[in-house]
Design a protein around this motif. Structure first.
Motif, PDB file in Angstrom:
ATOM      1  N   VAL A  96       9.137   1.539   2.034  1.00  0.00           N
ATOM      2  CA  VAL A  96       9.042   1.304   0.596  1.00  0.00           C
ATOM      3  C   VAL A  96      10.329   0.636   0.107  1.00  0.00           C
ATOM      4  O   VAL A  96      11.430   1.063   0.446  1.00  0.00           O
ATOM      5  CB  VAL A  96       8.829   2.635  -0.162  1.00  0.00           C
ATOM      6  CG1 VAL A  96       8.974   2.438  -1.656  1.00  0.00           C
ATOM      7  CG2 VAL A  96       7.460   3.211   0.171  1.00  0.00           C
ATOM      8  N   ARG A  97      10.173  -0.451  -0.653  1.00  0.00           N
ATOM      9  CA  ARG A  97      11.281  -1.257  -1.147  1.00  0.00           C
ATOM     10  C   ARG A  97      12.129  -1.850  -0.031  1.00  0.00           C
ATOM     11  O   ARG A  97      13.297  -2.213  -0.236  1.00  0.00           O
ATOM     12  CB  ARG A  97      12.152  -0.479  -2.141  1.00  0.00           C
ATOM     13  CG  ARG A  97      11.441  -0.201  -3.461  1.00  0.00           C
ATOM     14  CD  ARG A  97      12.423   0.125  -4.584  1.00  0.00           C
ATOM     15  NE  ARG A  97      11.706   0.256  -5.857  1.00  0.00           N
ATOM     16  CZ  ARG A  97      12.293   0.445  -7.029  1.00  0.00           C
ATOM     17  NH1 ARG A  97      13.622   0.541  -7.085  1.00  0.00           N
ATOM     18  NH2 ARG A  97      11.583   0.536  -8.133  1.00  0.00           N
ATOM     19  N   GLY A  98      11.542  -1.961   1.155  1.00  0.00           N
ATOM     20  CA  GLY A  98      12.217  -2.672   2.234  1.00  0.00           C
ATOM     21  C   GLY A  98      12.181  -4.168   1.984  1.00  0.00           C
ATOM     22  O   GLY A  98      11.472  -4.663   1.116  1.00  0.00           O
ATOM     23  N   THR A  99      12.960  -4.917   2.778  1.00  0.00           N
ATOM     24  CA  THR A  99      13.076  -6.363   2.594  1.00  0.00           C
ATOM     25  C   THR A  99      12.760  -7.094   3.885  1.00  0.00           C
ATOM     26  O   THR A  99      13.338  -6.787   4.939  1.00  0.00           O
ATOM     27  CB  THR A  99      14.497  -6.751   2.141  1.00  0.00           C
ATOM     28  OG1 THR A  99      14.770  -6.130   0.882  1.00  0.00           O
ATOM     29  CG2 THR A  99      14.629  -8.261   2.003  1.00  0.00           C
TER      30      THR A  99
ATOM     31  N   GLU B 172       6.255  -1.865  -3.236  1.00  0.00           N
ATOM     32  CA  GLU B 172       7.390  -2.546  -3.864  1.00  0.00           C
ATOM     33  C   GLU B 172       8.308  -3.208  -2.845  1.00  0.00           C
ATOM     34  O   GLU B 172       9.541  -3.079  -2.880  1.00  0.00           O
ATOM     35  CB  GLU B 172       8.170  -1.568  -4.751  1.00  0.00           C
ATOM     36  CG  GLU B 172       7.354  -1.069  -5.935  1.00  0.00           C
ATOM     37  CD  GLU B 172       8.175  -0.340  -6.972  1.00  0.00           C
ATOM     38  OE1 GLU B 172       9.284   0.142  -6.647  1.00  0.00           O
ATOM     39  OE2 GLU B 172       7.711  -0.249  -8.130  1.00  0.00           O
ATOM     40  N   LYS B 173       7.688  -3.950  -1.924  1.00  0.00           N
ATOM     41  CA  LYS B 173       8.454  -4.624  -0.884  1.00  0.00           C
ATOM     42  C   LYS B 173       9.022  -5.946  -1.395  1.00  0.00           C
ATOM     43  O   LYS B 173       8.518  -6.540  -2.341  1.00  0.00           O
ATOM     44  CB  LYS B 173       7.571  -4.856   0.345  1.00  0.00           C
ATOM     45  CG  LYS B 173       7.122  -3.557   1.015  1.00  0.00           C
ATOM     46  CD  LYS B 173       6.247  -3.811   2.230  1.00  0.00           C
ATOM     47  CE  LYS B 173       5.875  -2.497   2.919  1.00  0.00           C
ATOM     48  NZ  LYS B 173       5.025  -2.700   4.109  1.00  0.00           N
ATOM     49  N   HIS B 174      10.079  -6.372  -0.741  1.00  0.00           N
ATOM     50  CA  HIS B 174      10.734  -7.626  -1.104  1.00  0.00           C
ATOM     51  C   HIS B 174      10.532  -8.634   0.025  1.00  0.00           C
ATOM     52  O   HIS B 174      10.641  -8.294   1.206  1.00  0.00           O
ATOM     53  CB  HIS B 174      12.233  -7.409  -1.310  1.00  0.00           C
ATOM     54  CG  HIS B 174      12.557  -6.372  -2.337  1.00  0.00           C
ATOM     55  ND1 HIS B 174      12.772  -6.660  -3.667  1.00  0.00           N
ATOM     56  CD2 HIS B 174      12.698  -5.030  -2.222  1.00  0.00           C
ATOM     57  CE1 HIS B 174      13.033  -5.551  -4.331  1.00  0.00           C
ATOM     58  NE2 HIS B 174      12.994  -4.546  -3.479  1.00  0.00           N
ATOM     59  N   VAL B 175      10.285  -9.875  -0.349  1.00  0.00           N
ATOM     60  CA  VAL B 175      10.176 -10.965   0.618  1.00  0.00           C
ATOM     61  C   VAL B 175      11.125 -12.073   0.177  1.00  0.00           C
ATOM     62  O   VAL B 175      11.036 -12.556  -0.953  1.00  0.00           O
ATOM     63  CB  VAL B 175       8.737 -11.526   0.703  1.00  0.00           C
ATOM     64  CG1 VAL B 175       8.659 -12.613   1.779  1.00  0.00           C
ATOM     65  CG2 VAL B 175       7.737 -10.423   0.983  1.00  0.00           C
ATOM     66  N   VAL B 176      12.047 -12.465   1.055  1.00  0.00           N
ATOM     67  CA  VAL B 176      13.006 -13.518   0.716  1.00  0.00           C
ATOM     68  C   VAL B 176      13.027 -14.568   1.826  1.00  0.00           C
ATOM     69  O   VAL B 176      12.622 -14.317   2.963  1.00  0.00           O
ATOM     70  CB  VAL B 176      14.431 -12.954   0.504  1.00  0.00           C
ATOM     71  CG1 VAL B 176      14.451 -11.933  -0.616  1.00  0.00           C
ATOM     72  CG2 VAL B 176      14.970 -12.342   1.791  1.00  0.00           C
TER      73      VAL B 176
END
Length: 353
Positions: free
Chosen positions: A263-266, A288-292
């Protein structure tokens, strides 16, 4: 002088071209070692894709172009107006070129320049030649005694350094790297240098899994035979990795990188894609994951990587799996990386051999 030039798909020739003149604000370099990048292979197998077929906006160059954007060498001439560099200095070359006035550059992100170019990819100047003249700011000094073969690895390591910097690495205890090719293995080393405790690599090639272990991975799994997600959860109290890096360029690898984080990992996407991947937006929203994304490098990354190698925090020598002559660049370089990719990580061309 000799120059290895890309003329088109599957067509690399050792040509005789004019030796460059060192202009104002430039340095002339005698290349020592040059690496072959995955982007070079993309062009060789399917190009020209990025290599310009009409005059490039920044360089004015077009096919054929001199290859070699991962290289080190020795300065043999210094142009007028150049300070801080002298004849005899050993340098690694930062190849990315930017226009300085597009919105990305004005925003302070020249690595995302709309007219992005590269020494050794979109210009007549490239490391796979007997001499090359480049803007002085692109010649990054190497410390006394720094091996020139390792200097050719600085550029791919800066790509990895930038990718890791794009993630919340300072708070990460567990990282997943999907794909154990040259950039994936470089990321393993950078993660180790940043003090990440658990580094998991998912890679199908047995030889590259061995390289991953040698270079610092704490756990290495085969996605063909191992349930990667179950293995990751078993190592993280069922939570998932804090950060992941997609270095495979295939849908299954991207899915693993996304499913493997908490959760909320990137997830940081580093790989080059030939087809657009599908993303599970429900998974991203629900947890709520992040993708960059990570493109090339930031200002200062070359110096940071050089310092890390000099201090022993990164030891990339095991990445070098072969050294060849310029005359063998196609047969023992490009074709070897295509036909024996599991055997090799970095093939270096020794210009003086």
């Amino acid at each position: 002088m000799r120059a290895a030039r890309f003329h088109g798909r599957g067509d690399i020739r050792i040509d005789q071209i004019e030796e460059p003149v060192c202009g104002e604000g430039q340095v002339k370099i005698r290349p020592a070692f040059v690496g072959i990048c995955g982007s070079d292979l993309h062009e060789y197998l399917a190009g020209p894709i990025v290599i310009p077929t009409k005059p490039h906006a920044l360089t004015g160059s077009q096919l054929p172009v001199t290859l070699g954007h991962e290289f080190s060498g020795t300065i043999e001439e210094v142009g007028s107006g150049v300070t801080g560099l002298k004849v005899g200095d050993r340098v690694a070359v930062r190849p990315n070129l930017s226009d300085g006035d597009c919105p990305s550059c004005v925003f302070g992100r020249p690595n995302c320049c709309r007219n992005l170019g590269f020494i050794g990819f979109s210009s007549n100047a490239g490391g796979l030649s007997d001499h090359v003249a480049v803007p002085a700011k692109h010649a990054i000094p190497l410390p006394e005694g720094f091996p020139l073969d390792l200097g050719a690895l600085v550029e791919p390591l800066t790509v990895a350094w930038h990718a890791v910097s794009r993630s919340p690495v300072s708070s990460a205890k567990t990282a997943l790297v999907v794909g154990g090719g040259p950039i994936g293995l470089a990321i393993v080393q950078v993660l180790k240098a940043h003090g990440v405790q658990t580094i998991i690599v998912a890679e199908v090639s047995a030889q590259r899994r061995t390289y991953a272990t040698t270079l610092g991975a704490t756990h290495v799994f085969n996605p063909v035979t191992d349930d990667i997600i179950s293995r990751i959860r078993g190592l993280t109290n069922n939570a998932g990795a804090d950060i992941s890096f997609e270095c495979s360029g295939v849908q299954a690898g991207f899915d693993t990188a996304m499913k493997g984080i908490r959760v909320r990992g990137t997830t940081t996407i580093v790989s080059l894609w030939e087809e657009k991947p599908v993303i599970d937006a429900f998974d991203v929203v629900s947890y709520e994951k992040h993708v960059v994304g990570a493109a090339i490098c930031d200002e200062g990354d070359f110096e940071r990587v050089i310092e890390a190698i000099a201090e022993g925090r990164i030891n990339p020598r095991p990445m070098i799996t072969s050294k060849i002559r310029m005359e063998d660049v196609e047969e023992k370089g490009f074709k070897a990386l295509v036909n024996e990719k599991d055997k090799h990580v970095k093939i270096l061309i020794d210009i003086e051999a």
